[in-house]
Scaffold this active site. Structure first.
Site, PDB file in Angstrom:
ATOM      1  N   GLY A 118     -11.260  -0.650  -2.077  1.00 44.54           N
ATOM      2  CA  GLY A 118     -11.915  -1.230  -0.924  1.00 44.54           C
ATOM      3  C   GLY A 118     -13.421  -1.125  -0.943  1.00 44.54           C
ATOM      4  O   GLY A 118     -14.118  -1.910  -0.289  1.00 44.54           O
ATOM      5  N   ASP A 149      -6.434  -5.502  -5.128  1.00 48.84           N
ATOM      6  CA  ASP A 149      -6.529  -6.380  -3.962  1.00 48.84           C
ATOM      7  C   ASP A 149      -7.997  -6.572  -3.585  1.00 48.84           C
ATOM      8  O   ASP A 149      -8.840  -6.614  -4.454  1.00 48.84           O
ATOM      9  CB  ASP A 149      -5.695  -5.810  -2.803  1.00 48.84           C
TER      10      ASP A 149
END
Length: 338
Positions: A118, A149
């Site tokens: 992240g 991701d």
């Protein structure tokens, strides 16, 4: 004016021409939780149309820039039956990633220490990533039974050759200069000048970066790029492992050993995601990642991987299944259904 939201772990202030953001959760290596995601997104909305803010500068307090999303909290929510809360975190995190990508002003991240998962999501989609010699970048998700991701299925396949597939599957960490060579960073500045650069950005804008950037040291991965391309361009995980096993080198043996420690299922769904992301634009890739993330966090390997690596830290995950040959291809296909 300075606004500090201690509950959200964010300090925001106006400084000359800049809106300056400081992640202030150093005890958790500035890992992103939902309150921090919301605070960041809200501040960008305020500054987007503010004529007095010409540039946004993001930094992390302490020894890390941002170690990633707070997946321990996600795991706890799933185990407590609060899957909706976990889904909300990923929905809002990826919306923040998209907002940064579409932000209409220069968005500069000054990165020291760990920038993983992240942390890349709140930096790589901006206009500039300034890295120091202490910076350490990685996408380590396959080690916790998850998948790259925060838009990684978009940006990793677009790195030179098969480098992004190597980084996404092995979770290899790149030091600051190597990350700039690889295309994850945009400039290299010595750490002892980073504070001065931040002040110059507030005074002079984005052009100040060129005044502080220095020539890159040699690219330590350069001698390995042909081998990385040869192995990680393979069409399947078994083929990648076979090519590594056939290559007589310390690097190949180390890469093979690393992959064999990770979730076999995660390797398969991550390779599928990266290949799919190579054909998508960023917004479409983030939408596909959201569907995938909401499915993966409910599978056994995610809870087990986070337990082994981040909760109990015994580094002895019990993957289900434990062998690559036992991964059900139907599961992998079903994960990517619309």
């Amino acid at each position: 004016m300075t606004s500090t939201n201690e509950a959200a772990g964010l300090e925001a202030k106006r400084d000359g021409r800049a809106g300056r953001l400081l992640l202030r959760r150093p005890q958790a290596l500035n890992a992103l939780d939902l309150s921090m995601v919301r605070a960041l997104h809200g501040q960008l909305r305020l500054w987007q149309d503010d004529p007095d803010i010409e540039i946004v500068v993001l930094e992390g307090e302490g020894r890390a820039f941002c170690a990633g999303g707070d997946v321990r909290r996600v795991r706890a929510d799933i185990l407590a039956g609060a899957g909706d809360a976990a889904d909300t975190f990923f929905t809002e995190e990826y919306a923040l990633n998209a907002a940064i990508a579409h932000f209409p002003k220069p968005y500069v991240s000054l990165i020291q220490g760990a920038c993983m998962g992240g942390g890349l999501g709140i930096s790589i989609h901006g206009s500039d990533r300034v890295l120091t010699e202490t910076a350490l970048l990685a996408m380590p998700e396959t080690a916790i039974g998850f998948a790259p991701d925060i838009g990684a299925s978009y940006f990793l396949p677009r790195l030179p050759g098969a480098l992004g597939f190597y980084l996404g599957l092995t979770g290899t960490r790149l030091a600051g200069a190597d990350a700039v060579h690889a295309g994850l960073g945009t400039a290299f500045v010595p750490s002892d000048r980073l504070t001065e650069l931040g002040d110059a950005l507030a005074k002079d804008g984005r052009g100040a970066i060129s005044q502080f950037a220095v020539a890159l040291p040699l690219y330590s991965l350069a001698p390995l790029l042909p081998a990385i391309d040869a192995c990680f361009s393979a069409e399947s995980v078994p083929a990648i492992l076979a090519r590594l096993a056939a290559m007589d080198s310390d690097w190949a043996r180390a890469a093979l050993a690393e992959l064999n420690r990770h979730s076999p299922s995660a390797l398969c769904w991550s390779l599928t995601a990266l290949k799919a992301g190579a054909r998508l634009d960023l917004d479409s890739a983030l939408a596909a990642e959201l569907r995938l993330a909401q499915r993966l966090i409910r599978l056994p390997d995610f809870a087990e991987g986070v337990r082994a690596m981040l909760v109990d830290k015994d580094r002895k995950p019990r993957w289900q299944p434990a062998r690559l040959e036992d991964v059900d291809p139907r599961l992998i296909r079903d994960l990517f259904r619309p």
